[in-house]
Design an enzyme around this catalytic site. Structure first.
Site, PDB file in Angstrom:
ATOM      1  NE  ARG A 102      21.821  10.346 -30.697  1.00 48.19           N
ATOM      2  CZ  ARG A 102      21.258  11.543 -30.740  1.00 48.19           C
ATOM      3  NH1 ARG A 102      21.012  12.126 -31.892  1.00 48.19           N
ATOM      4  NH2 ARG A 102      20.929  12.171 -29.641  1.00 48.19           N
ATOM      5  CB  SER A 103      23.330  14.087 -33.127  1.00 47.15           C
ATOM      6  OG  SER A 103      22.904  15.427 -33.203  1.00 47.15           O
TER       7      SER A 103
ATOM      8  N   PRO B  20      21.602   9.633 -25.881  1.00 46.24           N
ATOM      9  CG  PRO B  20      22.648   7.792 -24.902  1.00 46.24           C
ATOM     10  CD  PRO B  20      21.334   8.260 -25.425  1.00 46.24           C
ATOM     11  CB  CYS B  21      25.234  13.361 -28.573  1.00 48.01           C
ATOM     12  SG  CYS B  21      23.817  14.462 -28.507  1.00 48.01           S
ATOM     13  CG  ASN B  22      29.709  11.536 -27.261  1.00 46.96           C
ATOM     14  OD1 ASN B  22      30.661  11.638 -28.011  1.00 46.96           O
ATOM     15  ND2 ASN B  22      29.165  12.580 -26.641  1.00 46.96           N
TER      16      ASN B  22
END
Length: 178
Positions: free
Chosen positions: A153-154, A132-134
């Site tokens: 995070r990205s 997960p990016c969120n």
């Protein structure tokens, strides 16, 4: 900013960036390249609200997702599944209940990132193609309005962010409506 390698090639990394959406209903990014897939945005938002992690539903709307999230029967980092089932609690329902009963709470944090399943392997390699990016959302009610702070995070400014804006502002609106 600094140049950084990624699985898609070189990228420009911007550290500590913030974006503020003044009107969450103005969520559509219509002028962009690659073109915005409205059907995918709507389908993914419904899929998140339903707490799903199956890949077939979303890949129907975008075969390109396989390249980023893998081609298995489920997506490892599915936001809706993480929010509604993964931790053994429906975080959206609990957040609603908590804020309804205590609108001044500063303790409502929705967790998507799970260290047990998302931290890289000891050798630094990713545990999944779909991490997960969120990672978390912080919810507060102030002056009768639901404020939603999404922590990432990205993210890919061109591919991911426009869809995330639709997803999380819609979740904000739904939760506010509850």
């Amino acid at each position: 900013t600094a140049k950084q390698d990624s699985r898609e090639g070189p990228t420009l990394e911007i550290l500590h960036a913030a974006l503020s959406v003044e009107d969450p209903r103005q969520r559509w990014v219509t002028s962009r390249n690659p073109p915005f897939n409205v059907a995918l945005a709507l389908a993914e938002t419904i899929w998140i609200m339903a707490g799903r992690n199956d890949s077939a539903f979303l890949t129907y709307f975008s075969k390109e997702l396989i390249k980023f999230a893998g081609d298995g029967p489920t997506f490892h980092g599915a936001y809706g599944f993480r929010l509604r089932r993964h931790f053994g609690i429906d975080q959206l329902q609990r957040a609603y209940d908590a804020l309804r009963n205590n609108p001044l709470s500063r303790q409502v944090a929705l967790q998507i990132w799970d260290a047990a399943t998302d931290l890289p392997n000891a050798d630094g390699s990713p545990v999944s193609q779909d991490v997960p990016c969120n990672i978390t959302a912080l919810l507060k009610v102030r002056d009768g309005q639901l404020h939603w702070t999404q922590i990432m995070r990205s993210n890919d400014l061109f591919r991911g962010l426009p869809y995330n804006v639709v997803q999380f502002t819609t979740l904000q609106e739904v939760l506010s409506g509850w």
